[in-house]
Motif scaffolding. Structure first.
Motif, PDB file in Angstrom:
ATOM      1  N   GLY A  77       0.777  -1.233   0.000  1.00  0.00           N
ATOM      2  CA  GLY A  77       0.000   0.000   0.000  1.00  0.00           C
ATOM      3  C   GLY A  77       0.805   1.278   0.000  1.00  0.00           C
ATOM      4  N   LYS A  99      -4.892  -9.603   2.670  1.00  0.00           N
ATOM      5  CA  LYS A  99      -6.237  -9.220   3.067  1.00  0.00           C
ATOM      6  C   LYS A  99      -6.979 -10.409   3.679  1.00  0.00           C
ATOM      7  N   GLU A 183     -17.683   0.262   4.908  1.00  0.00           N
ATOM      8  CA  GLU A 183     -16.710   1.203   4.362  1.00  0.00           C
ATOM      9  C   GLU A 183     -15.345   1.046   5.026  1.00  0.00           C
ATOM     10  N   PRO A 187     -11.708  -2.122   2.161  1.00  0.00           N
ATOM     11  CA  PRO A 187     -10.375  -2.087   1.568  1.00  0.00           C
ATOM     12  C   PRO A 187      -9.471  -3.249   1.966  1.00  0.00           C
ATOM     13  N   THR A 190     -11.053  -9.551   0.636  1.00  0.00           N
ATOM     14  CA  THR A 190     -10.843 -10.035  -0.722  1.00  0.00           C
ATOM     15  C   THR A 190     -11.635 -11.313  -0.930  1.00  0.00           C
ATOM     16  N   SER A 242      -4.175  -5.793  -5.885  1.00  0.00           N
ATOM     17  CA  SER A 242      -5.028  -4.632  -6.123  1.00  0.00           C
ATOM     18  C   SER A 242      -4.126  -3.440  -6.431  1.00  0.00           C
ATOM     19  N   ARG A 244      -4.141   0.721  -7.457  1.00  0.00           N
ATOM     20  CA  ARG A 244      -4.857   1.984  -7.590  1.00  0.00           C
ATOM     21  C   ARG A 244      -3.917   2.994  -8.222  1.00  0.00           C
ATOM     22  N   ARG A 258      -8.773   1.670 -10.748  1.00  0.00           N
ATOM     23  CA  ARG A 258      -8.465   0.613  -9.780  1.00  0.00           C
ATOM     24  C   ARG A 258      -8.683  -0.728 -10.462  1.00  0.00           C
ATOM     25  N   ASP A 282     -13.219   6.262  -7.428  1.00  0.00           N
ATOM     26  CA  ASP A 282     -12.962   5.709  -6.098  1.00  0.00           C
ATOM     27  C   ASP A 282     -14.174   5.085  -5.446  1.00  0.00           C
ATOM     28  N   GLU A 284     -17.041   2.535  -4.456  1.00  0.00           N
ATOM     29  CA  GLU A 284     -17.117   1.072  -4.467  1.00  0.00           C
ATOM     30  C   GLU A 284     -18.247   0.598  -5.354  1.00  0.00           C
TER      31      GLU A 284
END
Length: 284
Positions: A77, A99, A183, A187, A190, A242, A244, A258, A282, A284
């Motif tokens: 990240g 994740k 929320e 992130p 998975t 992942s 971004r 993403r 961004d 979801e």
């Protein structure tokens, strides 16, 4: 003479009205042309930012497939700045192995995740059981869990899938989940790792808290060790990531892409990677 003067006055009035109408039409055309010009410039800038973000994403995928460990981004990240033409691109990569897998994580991992995300203990226990009930094929539920009768009693027009989660967003439908908690955890969950618990090498902070036996001191030490610019996790990376990519132009125009990609390696006759998920923006 008087009639002639009146005719001249009427003619002058018609000319004035015609000039006024023409001025209005010309003004309208000018405004329309200006608006179309602004729209064209905006669309061009958006396209430029989009392709810059896409370039950052592709460059990152190439780095992940590199044989040189120094060229491979560390998938925990951290931000990687990239310059593409006149755009500034910031790319982050997270290994899906770090994740919490909604389809593979055990109850203890799920409970710890929800508690670390702010849910009270009893609610976390119920949610962990409900997640397991959602993905299990049987009709009998776990204690504190939720099968079809519980959803019906809650007035919901659906029940659990009784099969693996097909998307991360499906977690929002699990009985007891709300938007605020979703929320927070979205992130770090998975459906692509297949692991019972996150890989601590590059797990985000919240996912680290979900690992049974992981103390806060151990988690903080792991996170601190990643700040070392010479730190390396070569050989610890999974195959699904992942990514971004955010591109910003000089005028402030911004684009975000993403993607979740799975590396396939250099196999003859196959693509080197597969895109499992692609999103623009961004949300979801």
């Amino acid at each position: 003479m008087i009639a002639h003067t009146r005719q001249r006055g009427v003619a002058m009035l018609i000319v004035l009205w015609a000039c006024t109408l023409l001025a209005i039409l010309l003004g309208g055309f000018a405004v329309m042309s200006r608006t179309e010009g602004l729209q064209a410039r905006y669309q061009f800038a958006q396209a430029q930012a989009h392709y810059a973000a896409e370039a950052g994403l592709v460059q990152t995928i190439n780095g992940l497939m590199s044989q040189d460990p120094q060229q491979r981004p560390i998938p925990d990240g951290r931000p990687y700045p990239i310059t593409f033409d006149d755009a500034k691109v910031i790319v982050t990569v997270v290994d899906e192995d770090g994740k919490v897998d909604l389809n593979s994580a055990g109850g203890a991992v799920l409970q710890a995740l929800f508690q670390a995300a702010g849910a009270p203990q009893q609610r976390a226990i119920s949610l962990a059981a409900a997640v397991q009930d959602w993905r299990s094929f049987g009709i009998a539920g776990l204690p504190n869990g939720a099968k079809a009768p519980a959803y019906k009693a809650a007035g919901l027009p659906y029940g659990p899938r009784n099969g693996p989660f097909a998307t991360i967003e499906e977690l929002q439908q699990v009985l007891g989940m709300d938007n605020d908690l979703y929320e927070v955890v979205a992130p770090v969950v998975t459906i692509w790792s297949g692991r019972e618990r996150p890989n601590p090498v590059h797990a985000p902070a919240l996912a680290l808290a979900a690992i049974p036996g992981m103390t806060p001191d151990q988690a903080n030490a792991l996170l601190a060790s990643r700040q070392d610019p010479n730190a390396s996790v070569a050989g610890a990376n999974g195959v699904t990531h992942s990514i971004r990519s955010e591109a910003t132009l000089a005028d402030g125009t911004r684009a975000v892409l993403r993607a979740v990609v799975r590396l396939r390696g250099a196999q003859a006759g196959s693509q080197p990677y597969a895109v499992l998920r692609w999103q623009e923006g961004d949300s979801e």
